[in-house]
Design an enzyme around this catalytic site. Structure first.
Site, PDB file in Angstrom:
ATOM      1  N   GLU A   1      66.637 101.466  15.985  1.00 15.98           N
ATOM      2  CA  GLU A   1      67.069 100.085  15.844  1.00 15.98           C
ATOM      3  C   GLU A   1      67.955  99.924  17.274  1.00 15.98           C
ATOM      4  O   GLU A   1      69.032 100.360  17.420  1.00 15.98           O
ATOM      5  CB  GLU A   1      67.999 100.038  14.705  1.00 15.98           C
ATOM      6  CG  GLU A   1      68.449  98.625  14.534  1.00 15.98           C
ATOM      7  CD  GLU A   1      69.231  98.238  13.213  1.00 15.98           C
ATOM      8  OE1 GLU A   1      69.684  99.391  12.568  1.00 15.98           O
ATOM      9  OE2 GLU A   1      69.994  97.215  12.961  1.00 15.98           O
TER      10      GLU A   1
ATOM     11  N   ARG B   1      69.807 116.022  10.799  1.00 17.03           N
ATOM     12  CA  ARG B   1      70.121 115.237  12.168  1.00 17.03           C
ATOM     13  C   ARG B   1      71.082 116.306  12.855  1.00 17.03           C
ATOM     14  O   ARG B   1      71.688 116.982  12.261  1.00 17.03           O
ATOM     15  CB  ARG B   1      71.038 114.014  11.773  1.00 17.03           C
ATOM     16  CG  ARG B   1      72.037 113.984  10.907  1.00 17.03           C
ATOM     17  CD  ARG B   1      72.846 112.390  10.969  1.00 17.03           C
ATOM     18  NE  ARG B   1      71.992 111.318  10.622  1.00 17.03           N
ATOM     19  CZ  ARG B   1      71.762 110.358  11.232  1.00 17.03           C
ATOM     20  NH1 ARG B   1      72.633 110.104  12.339  1.00 17.03           N
ATOM     21  NH2 ARG B   1      70.951 109.096  10.964  1.00 17.03           N
TER      22      ARG B   1
ATOM     23  N   LYS C   1      76.276 105.295  15.793  1.00 11.60           N
ATOM     24  CA  LYS C   1      76.268 104.264  16.803  1.00 11.60           C
ATOM     25  C   LYS C   1      77.506 103.143  16.465  1.00 11.60           C
ATOM     26  O   LYS C   1      78.053 103.028  17.369  1.00 11.60           O
ATOM     27  CB  LYS C   1      74.893 103.683  16.601  1.00 11.60           C
ATOM     28  CG  LYS C   1      73.899 104.182  17.452  1.00 11.60           C
ATOM     29  CD  LYS C   1      72.704 103.359  17.521  1.00 11.60           C
ATOM     30  CE  LYS C   1      71.818 103.448  16.640  1.00 11.60           C
ATOM     31  NZ  LYS C   1      70.597 102.802  16.330  1.00 11.60           N
TER      32      LYS C   1
HETATM   33  P1  ATP Z   1      73.319 105.562  13.025  1.00 12.45           P
HETATM   34  O1  ATP Z   1      73.269 106.396  11.854  1.00 12.45           O
HETATM   35  O2  ATP Z   1      74.241 105.932  14.114  1.00 12.45           O
HETATM   36  O3  ATP Z   1      73.193 103.975  13.211  1.00 12.45           O
HETATM   37  P2  ATP Z   1      70.600 105.541  13.316  1.00 12.45           P
HETATM   38  O4  ATP Z   1      69.860 106.791  12.834  1.00 12.45           O
HETATM   39  O5  ATP Z   1      70.633 104.458  12.186  1.00 12.45           O
HETATM   40  O6  ATP Z   1      71.887 105.801  13.846  1.00 12.45           O
HETATM   41  P3  ATP Z   1      68.118 104.664  14.546  1.00 12.45           P
HETATM   42  O7  ATP Z   1      68.127 103.693  15.831  1.00 12.45           O
HETATM   43  O8  ATP Z   1      67.784 104.097  13.247  1.00 12.45           O
HETATM   44  O9  ATP Z   1      69.585 105.072  14.473  1.00 12.45           O
HETATM   45  O10 ATP Z   1      67.553 105.991  14.975  1.00 12.45           O
HETATM   46  C1  ATP Z   1      66.344 106.236  15.348  1.00 12.45           C
HETATM   47  C2  ATP Z   1      65.657 107.338  15.080  1.00 12.45           C
HETATM   48  O11 ATP Z   1      66.496 108.315  15.490  1.00 12.45           O
HETATM   49  C3  ATP Z   1      65.694 107.734  13.526  1.00 12.45           C
HETATM   50  O12 ATP Z   1      64.398 107.973  13.268  1.00 12.45           O
HETATM   51  C4  ATP Z   1      66.905 108.511  13.258  1.00 12.45           C
HETATM   52  O13 ATP Z   1      66.288 109.500  12.231  1.00 12.45           O
HETATM   53  C5  ATP Z   1      66.768 109.488  14.458  1.00 12.45           C
HETATM   54  N1  ATP Z   1      68.119 109.902  14.610  1.00 12.45           N
HETATM   55  C6  ATP Z   1      69.295 109.117  14.722  1.00 12.45           C
HETATM   56  N2  ATP Z   1      70.344 109.802  14.819  1.00 12.45           N
HETATM   57  C7  ATP Z   1      69.952 111.259  15.007  1.00 12.45           C
HETATM   58  C8  ATP Z   1      70.772 112.548  15.093  1.00 12.45           C
HETATM   59  N3  ATP Z   1      71.846 112.652  14.968  1.00 12.45           N
HETATM   60  N4  ATP Z   1      69.828 113.586  14.924  1.00 12.45           N
HETATM   61  C9  ATP Z   1      68.286 113.589  15.015  1.00 12.45           C
HETATM   62  N5  ATP Z   1      67.779 112.105  14.823  1.00 12.45           N
HETATM   63  C10 ATP Z   1      68.449 111.176  14.711  1.00 12.45           C
HETATM   64 MG    MG Z   2      68.741 104.011  11.393  1.00 17.02          MG
END
Ligand code: ATP
Ligand code: MG
Length: 565
Positions: A35, A260, A270
């Site tokens: 995102e 994760r 984020k």
């Molecule tokens: P946040 O929880 O910080 O907002 P997010 O997971 O919502 O992060 P996205 O932009 O949706 O952020 O993430 C894009 C992809 O990266 C998703 O498929 C998510 O599963 C993966 N991702 C995000 N954070 C991690 C992490 N700490 N470890 C592994 N994969 C991750």
């Molecule tokens: Mg997400």
């Protein structure tokens, strides 16, 4: 793009089974779906390496898809940075750059289809009321009084929602599933909200926006994703995504969840990273202390070291915290083999060689990289006045201190043996301001003909030739291994490490470093690996970021963290 043979894991097992069963005509199609509401961090790198890595291993494809359904938090600068970071990591999405916001029309049609099938309805309850009606894990939800509207009425209202006839928040479109479902996500979830917000790509074209839950699975389906890999928190969403796809009768990707990445002594949310940026706890998303890819890059990390780290940690089904020290090991190992050595004195103490001729300068041969004979040697000027590291001298040394002290002989690396004969002090403060030493001309190059060998070898810089420089040293951003562990009532930022950045403005560098290019990397002898800052350096005035120390100083930092607890 794995550097080593891919490790087996449960995701590969699933894909292997699918291929054996002839599913998806033998295709493997993955995607990385960020995102655009922040910069990518090391956790995203794990997902990128996994998705692009699997596609490469199975001769499939990996899409880059921006899951940009939330107009309030998304920006095109985030899109730019995400593309830059994925490319920097070494992955290529070719022409497969997709946006959920390009699917808005399609998602709307899907919603209309669901209404026609009697599986969605327009609900006039407010967001708070919807939450109240949802019930709890132990208590079933209450059906909305608007649940049994006719298909015609729902189609009409939904069309008018889109046309902007109703105020923000006054209505929503909800799936008609089951208010008694044990999984709360299936209790008539909201699919669309009315929200007059400007979207960074679609402008003001829409006043209704799909929820993430409605958009995500259908976006995967539209792209023909075969294996939709996501993090564990989406496991409970899987029945909902599958329900949508089954009702719509469209391609159903296999969702697979993995744990994760959490990294010690930092945060990978984020929202929290944005807060650190906004409230100026760091200088920006690319502050070298940040766990963002742009921060790590600026700090001096290489794409290969991050990919190796991601390969090494692998994928699992249980959440755990990986030590920052593991990440540091990968960059240290790589830089040790690849980067040239240089000498820099961070906290200079002047040394005058009283028996060295005034005005004489010698060019001494220094080894560029002992790990790489092909890197050769370079000339470094040596003269009567030098700088050494202030803490390489002690006037009254304790037993285990083998570096310079009155009467003691030490080796200057690639130069000569010197012996301290006098200590000059500031009469007012008593601070040591200069050392007088003799040098032994017979030890040129750092070896004595009689075979004697001092216990300490120290780095140095010729005072008259030294280039002044700024050097930035870093510790972890947080003192605690798990910064999210906070005392009652305390803010998560109370665990920030007040010593995470130390700026040294008076460093003395060997002359060649004056022209070091932004982004270039060095090992400063005995001090660690450094990278020329791409933002704050100017021609002739490099600023150096310490990427990592030479040895694992982890124990010490952890201990300091403990003491703070
Ligand atoms: P946040 O929880 O910080 O907002 P997010 O997971 O919502 O992060 P996205 O932009 O949706 O952020 O993430 C894009 C992809 O990266 C998703 O498929 C998510 O599963 C993966 N991702 C995000 N954070 C991690 C992490 N700490 N470890 C592994 N994969 C991750
Ligand atoms: Mg997400």
């Amino acid at each position: 793009m794995s550097e080593t043979r891919p490790k087996n894991n449960f995701i590969r097992d699933i894909i292997n089974e699918d291929l054996k069963a002839g599913k998806n005509q033998g295709r493997v199609q993955t995607r990385f779906p960020p995102e655009p509401n922040g910069y990518l961090h090391i956790g995203h790198a794990k997902s990128i390496c996994l998705n692009f890595g699997l596609a490469a291993d199975y001769r499939g494809e990996c899409n880059l898809r921006f899951d940009d359904t939330n107009p309030e938090t998304e920006e095109s600068d985030y899109v730019r940075s995400i593309k830059e970071d994925v490319a920097w990591l070494g992955f290529d999405w070719q022409d497969r750059e997709f946006y959920a916001s390009d699917y808005f029309e399609k998602l709307y049609e899907f919603a209309v289809d669901l209404i026609k099938k009697g599986k969605a309805y327009v609900c006039d309850l407010s967001a708070e009321q919807v939450t109240e009606h949802r019930g709890t894990l132990t208590k079933p939800g209450k059906e909305s009084p608007f649940r049994n509207r006719s298909v015609e009425e729902n189609l009409d209202l939904f069309r008018r929602m889109r046309a902007g006839e109703f105020p923000d928040g006054s209505m929503s479109l909800r799936a008609k599933i089951d208010m008694a479902e044990p999984n709360l996500l299936l209790r008539d979830p909201v699919l669309y909200r009315i929200r007059r917000a400007h979207h960074y790509r679609r402008g003001d074209a829409w006043c209704i926006y799909a929820t993430y839950d409605w958009a995500h699975g259908q976006s995967d389906s539209i792209e023909g994703i075969t294996h939709s890999i996501c993090t564990l928190e989406f496991e409970v969403h899987r029945p909902l995504y599958d329900w949508f796809l089954v009702q719509l009768g469209i391609h159903r990707p296999q969702q697979i969840e993995f744990a994760r990445l959490s990294l010690s002594h930092t945060v990978l949310s984020k929202r929290k990273l944005l807060e650190l940026v906004k409230e100026k706890y760091v200088s920006g998303w690319d502050d070298p202390r940040m766990p963002t890819l742009s921060g790590l890059r600026r700090r001096g990390y290489t794409p290969a070291s991050i990919r190796r780290f991601c390969d090494e940690i692998g994928v699992a089904k249980a959440n755990s915290i990986v030590d920052m020290a593991l990440l540091e090991n990968f960059i240290r190992e790589e830089l040790n083999k690849t980067v040239p050595r240089a000498m820099a004195v961070l906290r200079p103490l002047k040394v005058v060689l009283v028996n060295y001729p005034e005005g004489k300068v010698e060019e001494l041969d220094c080894v560029n990289n002992p790990e790489d004979p092909a890197a050769g040697t370079r000339k470094v000027p040596f003269s009567r006045e030098l700088y050494i590291e202030r803490d390489d001298f002690m006037e009254s040394p304790p037993k285990k201190f083998f570096r310079l002290s009155p009467g003691r002989e030490v080796r200057l690396r690639y130069a000569f043996f010197i012996t301290c004969v006098d200590v000059k002090k500031d009469p007012a403060t008593g601070e040591v301001v200069e050392l007088h030493c003799t040098y032994d001309p017979a030890t040129r190059g750092g070896d004595a003909p009689d075979g004697r060998s001092p216990k300490a070898t120290m780095h140095w810089v010729s005072a008259g030739h030294a280039v002044p420089g700024e050097v930035r040293l870093y510790e972890t951003l947080f003192t605690k291994r798990d910064p999210n562990e906070i005392e009652e009532g305390a803010d998560w930022k109370s665990n920030l490490n007040p010593r995470s950045l130390e700026i040294i403005t008076g460093a003395k560098l060997e002359p060649a470093l004056k022209t070091a290019l932004p982004g270039s990397r060095f090992q400063f002898e005995r001090l660690g690996y450094f990278c020329v800052d791409v933002r704050d350096s100017s021609p002739g005035k490099p600023v150096f970021n310490r990427t990592v120390t030479l040895r694992d100083t982890w124990a010490r930092i952890t201990k300091a963290g403990k003491e703070n607890e």
